[in-house]
Design an enzyme around this catalytic site. Structure first.
Site, PDB file in Angstrom:
ATOM      1  N   ARG A 105     113.598  35.490   8.891  1.00 13.17           N
ATOM      2  CA  ARG A 105     114.669  35.232   9.861  1.00 13.17           C
ATOM      3  C   ARG A 105     114.960  36.425  10.757  1.00 13.17           C
ATOM      4  O   ARG A 105     115.559  36.267  11.826  1.00 13.17           O
ATOM      5  CB  ARG A 105     115.924  34.722   9.128  1.00 13.17           C
ATOM      6  CG  ARG A 105     115.776  33.264   8.731  1.00 13.17           C
ATOM      7  CD  ARG A 105     116.904  32.791   7.868  1.00 13.17           C
ATOM      8  NE  ARG A 105     116.615  32.949   6.452  1.00 13.17           N
ATOM      9  CZ  ARG A 105     117.550  33.059   5.511  1.00 13.17           C
ATOM     10  NH1 ARG A 105     118.820  33.050   5.848  1.00 13.17           N
ATOM     11  NH2 ARG A 105     117.215  33.177   4.251  1.00 13.17           N
ATOM     12  N   GLU A 142     119.640  38.370  -3.431  1.00  9.39           N
ATOM     13  CA  GLU A 142     120.792  37.712  -4.074  1.00  9.39           C
ATOM     14  C   GLU A 142     120.263  36.736  -5.124  1.00  9.39           C
ATOM     15  O   GLU A 142     120.903  36.484  -6.124  1.00  9.39           O
ATOM     16  CB  GLU A 142     121.613  36.972  -3.007  1.00  9.39           C
ATOM     17  CG  GLU A 142     122.903  36.375  -3.511  1.00  9.39           C
ATOM     18  CD  GLU A 142     123.598  35.493  -2.479  1.00  9.39           C
ATOM     19  OE1 GLU A 142     123.056  35.301  -1.375  1.00  9.39           O
ATOM     20  OE2 GLU A 142     124.673  34.978  -2.814  1.00  9.39           O
TER      21      GLU A 142
HETATM   22  O1  PRP Z   1     120.965  41.307   1.606  1.00 13.66           O
HETATM   23  P1  PRP Z   1     119.956  40.637   0.722  1.00 13.66           P
HETATM   24  O2  PRP Z   1     120.539  40.209  -0.596  1.00 13.66           O
HETATM   25  O3  PRP Z   1     118.724  41.448   0.550  1.00 13.66           O
HETATM   26  O4  PRP Z   1     119.555  39.259   1.405  1.00 13.66           O
HETATM   27  C1  PRP Z   1     119.328  39.120   2.788  1.00 13.66           C
HETATM   28  C2  PRP Z   1     117.957  38.596   3.070  1.00 13.66           C
HETATM   29  O5  PRP Z   1     117.827  37.279   2.502  1.00 13.66           O
HETATM   30  C3  PRP Z   1     117.346  36.388   3.492  1.00 13.66           C
HETATM   31  O6  PRP Z   1     115.962  36.360   3.557  1.00 13.66           O
HETATM   32  P2  PRP Z   1     115.049  35.663   2.441  1.00 13.66           P
HETATM   33  O7  PRP Z   1     114.561  36.691   1.503  1.00 13.66           O
HETATM   34  O8  PRP Z   1     115.784  34.487   1.872  1.00 13.66           O
HETATM   35  O9  PRP Z   1     113.788  35.205   3.263  1.00 13.66           O
HETATM   36  P3  PRP Z   1     113.600  34.270   4.554  1.00 13.66           P
HETATM   37  O10 PRP Z   1     114.187  35.018   5.739  1.00 13.66           O
HETATM   38  O11 PRP Z   1     112.126  34.158   4.665  1.00 13.66           O
HETATM   39  O12 PRP Z   1     114.302  32.964   4.326  1.00 13.66           O
HETATM   40  C4  PRP Z   1     117.889  36.956   4.769  1.00 13.66           C
HETATM   41  O13 PRP Z   1     117.185  36.497   5.913  1.00 13.66           O
HETATM   42  C5  PRP Z   1     117.745  38.437   4.555  1.00 13.66           C
HETATM   43  O14 PRP Z   1     116.447  38.905   4.888  1.00 13.66           O
HETATM   44  N1  ADE Z   2     123.826  32.976   0.895  1.00 14.59           N
HETATM   45  C1  ADE Z   2     122.795  33.122   1.733  1.00 14.59           C
HETATM   46  N2  ADE Z   2     122.634  32.272   2.782  1.00 14.59           N
HETATM   47  C2  ADE Z   2     121.584  32.424   3.616  1.00 14.59           C
HETATM   48  N3  ADE Z   2     120.660  33.364   3.474  1.00 14.59           N
HETATM   49  C3  ADE Z   2     120.790  34.224   2.459  1.00 14.59           C
HETATM   50  N4  ADE Z   2     120.035  35.277   2.063  1.00 14.59           N
HETATM   51  C4  ADE Z   2     120.598  35.808   0.965  1.00 14.59           C
HETATM   52  N5  ADE Z   2     121.695  35.136   0.623  1.00 14.59           N
HETATM   53  C5  ADE Z   2     121.839  34.143   1.540  1.00 14.59           C
END
Ligand code: PRP
Ligand code: ADE
Length: 217
Positions: A105, A142
């Protein structure tokens, strides 16, 4: 009135939401104003939260997923978000050489942000996707553990880096990326997120640098 990048800009009414930039030792809320070139119509303030959908129990029970896809498919919402991010970064004095965006993202907002800041874009990718020699970063999510990679030759020595992602939750992803950037010898100028999940206190994991956010939960 501002003169940004050579064009004239005009202050209009305060927008939704409360945007801010701050680090862990100071907190500065801006006079919340939208700037627009005189030639165009002024923005109407937008409530970005109304374009972010809550999906309970995704991807695991107990997690409320903040889904930005309604915001992405909304033409004015998308433009407003990118413009507000860039404007807030400029007001915070963030002048990176490169925006580093985190897969996946961070690839959505990183490139248009880099474009507006006159910077380049460097992708940080999931393992096995980048074709040349990589640095590897392990980090905690998370909802699990993960690993990211970046090209070893992506950074010029001493270059100024802004780390961009859609959301900060626990801060593990952004903190790991920041560690890598600093280890390589780059200057970390700040962080930019659309969404901050305040309860998870992710910003406590980040090094002391300005943090731009647009929406808080
Ligand atoms: O602050 P944090 O606990 O590290 O979480 C934040 C990260 O989690 C999500 O990505 P995700 O790993 O879900 O991957 P995606 O963008 O491919 O969906 C979001 O886009 C951040 O990169
Ligand atoms: N609660 C949440 N919603 C969307 N993206 C996330 N990445 C980590 N935690 C998330």
């Amino acid at each position: 009135m501002y003169d940004l990048a050579g064009s004239q800009w005009q202050l209009t009414d305060p927008p939704f939401p409360m945007r801010s930039w701050h680090n862990n030792s100071q907190s500065v809320s801006f006079l919340d104003s939208i700037v627009k070139p005189f030639a165009q119509e002024a923005y109407l303030p937008m409530d970005l939260k109304s374009l972010i959908r809550d999906i309970p129990d995704f991807p695991k029970p107990g997690i409320v997923f903040r889904d930005i896809t309604p915001l992405l498919r909304h033409p004015e919402g998308l433009r407003y978000t990118v413009d507000l991010l860039a404007q807030t970064c400029k007001q915070a004095g963030l002048t990176p050489d490169y925006v580093v965006g985190i897969e996946s993202r961070g690839f959505i907002f990183g490139p248009p942000l880099a474009y507006q800041l006159g910077a380049g874009f460097i992708p940080v990718r999931k393992p096995g996707k980048l074709p040349s020699a990589v640095h590897t970063i392990e980090y905690e999510l998370e909802y699990g553990m993960d690993c990211l990679e970046v090209h070893q030759d992506a950074f010029d020595s001493g270059c100024r880096i802004l780390i961009a992602d859609d959301l900060i939750a626990t801060g593990g992803t952004a903190a790991a990326t920041a560690k890598l950037v600093q280890k390589i010898g780059c200057e970390l100028v700040g962080f930019s997120f659309i969404i901050e999940l305040r309860d998870l206190q992710g910003r406590q994991k980040l090094p002391d640098a300005p943090i731009v956010t647009l929406v808080e939960y």
